[in-house]
Design a protein around this motif. Sequence first.
Motif, mmCIF file in Angstrom:
data_model
loop_
_atom_site.group_PDB
_atom_site.id
_atom_site.type_symbol
_atom_site.label_atom_id
_atom_site.label_comp_id
_atom_site.label_asym_id
_atom_site.label_seq_id
_atom_site.Cartn_x
_atom_site.Cartn_y
_atom_site.Cartn_z
ATOM 1 N N VAL A 160 9.243 41.652 70.053
ATOM 2 C CA VAL A 160 10.279 41.149 70.958
ATOM 3 C C VAL A 160 11.476 42.070 70.791
ATOM 4 O O VAL A 160 12.118 42.101 69.734
ATOM 5 C CB VAL A 160 10.647 39.693 70.633
ATOM 6 C CG1 VAL A 160 11.748 39.206 71.576
ATOM 7 C CG2 VAL A 160 9.416 38.793 70.751
ATOM 8 N N ASN A 185 10.618 40.669 65.544
ATOM 9 C CA ASN A 185 11.641 40.126 66.431
ATOM 10 C C ASN A 185 12.937 40.897 66.284
ATOM 11 O O ASN A 185 13.589 40.855 65.242
ATOM 12 C CB ASN A 185 11.872 38.638 66.132
ATOM 13 C CG ASN A 185 12.913 38.033 67.052
ATOM 14 O OD1 ASN A 185 13.067 38.456 68.192
ATOM 15 N ND2 ASN A 185 13.632 37.035 66.551
ATOM 16 N N MET A 189 14.128 34.601 69.713
ATOM 17 C CA MET A 189 12.952 33.756 69.833
ATOM 18 C C MET A 189 13.380 32.313 69.600
ATOM 19 O O MET A 189 13.978 31.989 68.571
ATOM 20 C CB MET A 189 11.867 34.153 68.821
ATOM 21 C CG MET A 189 11.227 35.495 69.097
ATOM 22 S SD MET A 189 9.835 35.864 67.979
ATOM 23 C CE MET A 189 8.650 34.589 68.486
ATOM 24 N N ASN A 209 12.027 39.197 61.059
ATOM 25 C CA ASN A 209 13.232 38.895 61.832
ATOM 26 C C ASN A 209 14.259 39.981 61.516
ATOM 27 O O ASN A 209 14.887 39.984 60.459
ATOM 28 C CB ASN A 209 13.751 37.514 61.444
ATOM 29 C CG ASN A 209 14.443 36.806 62.580
ATOM 30 O OD1 ASN A 209 14.037 36.907 63.730
ATOM 31 N ND2 ASN A 209 15.494 36.064 62.265
ATOM 32 N N SER A 213 18.757 39.898 65.175
ATOM 33 C CA SER A 213 17.846 39.004 65.879
ATOM 34 C C SER A 213 18.155 37.547 65.557
ATOM 35 O O SER A 213 18.864 37.232 64.604
ATOM 36 C CB SER A 213 16.406 39.314 65.491
ATOM 37 O OG SER A 213 16.195 39.014 64.114
ATOM 38 N N LEU A 215 16.116 33.616 65.351
ATOM 39 C CA LEU A 215 14.993 32.693 65.453
ATOM 40 C C LEU A 215 15.584 31.288 65.430
ATOM 41 O O LEU A 215 16.174 30.870 64.428
ATOM 42 C CB LEU A 215 14.012 32.884 64.299
ATOM 43 C CG LEU A 215 12.880 31.846 64.211
ATOM 44 C CD1 LEU A 215 11.975 31.913 65.431
ATOM 45 C CD2 LEU A 215 12.067 32.034 62.926
#
Length: 339
Positions: A160, A185, A189, A209, A213, A215
């Motif tokens: 991502v 990522n 996300m 991660n 980023s 999460l």
Amino acid sequence: YAIYGVGAFPQVNNRGKITGNTGIRFEVGRFTNFFPGYIAMAGEIRITGPNSRNDCIMVVTSGDSLVLQENFFGALVHNAGQGGIRLVSNNGRVLQDSALYWTGLKDTSWHNPENWILDRIPEADDYVVFPNIRFSIPTLAAGNVTIRHLYLETSGELTVASGSSLTIHNDSDSSALVNEGLIRNFGYMGIQNSNTTKAFINDIGTFQNQPGSTLFIDGGTIGLENGPGAGSFNNDGLIRIINIAGPTGLQNRGLANFNNFLCGHIDIQKQKPLLDDANTFFNSGTILLNSMSASNINQQSSLGIIHNLGAGNINVNISNGPIFRSNSVNIWRGCVDSQ
């Protein structure tokens, strides 16, 4: 039928792409679909010759049946309709559901329909699978995408990218995200899990991660479970977990390893937010816990900061523990710049 096997011992060897609105019937002789062969037919596929085999991808896109026998060697066999799949033998990889599988036939782009098994990109209600068999590694490079489930097999991979967003909105009886492969990522996300399952299971997979980023996990009986297999979870970004219905926001268990690096920031709002029973939770970043009950951490580095905004205690079972703060203060991290 587009291909019909007749005669004493007909043979077909495929390493390319076969598609059509009819079907394939090969009941004698040998039909071999080698890697990287891709077969997608609207009609019935019936390949029952005694020496036939499928090493790659074979799809029925309508309600017709798919009948195969002999060796499959990890092949991906998928019926997108209601006709069913019948195997004369039990070898191989057989898929019969409404999931949308990545193939990567054209390139690495998530947004290219030709990279997906039914020649369409995932939609909000899709169960998306990144299988072991694929031609390229997918990247979600731009835009905002919403799906219902995400599953990565042991050799499945997904990136991502920075600036892109992947949201998994799950209201069914299975976990929103199950990772047995590799997820990188760099963007955002989000997992919205409005049921009583674990939201994110990282059993034997690797999740990275990256710096910058996010999460975000909202809901589930457990927000994030790392393990009990040899899962590896590396956080250098932001993890935020809220609205967990069960006892634990983040659980590290079994053979798993969890690393919260220097710029890693974990914010958990839960009655019992963090439970580590794997002895492999390492923290050199920041963990904010808003909890009224105790959190248990068996092991972490001496540089970490664990900050509980609630009244609960943090139990650390080694002597060289992190710095604890029991009231609301600002904490310098310096992960972006010097300001």
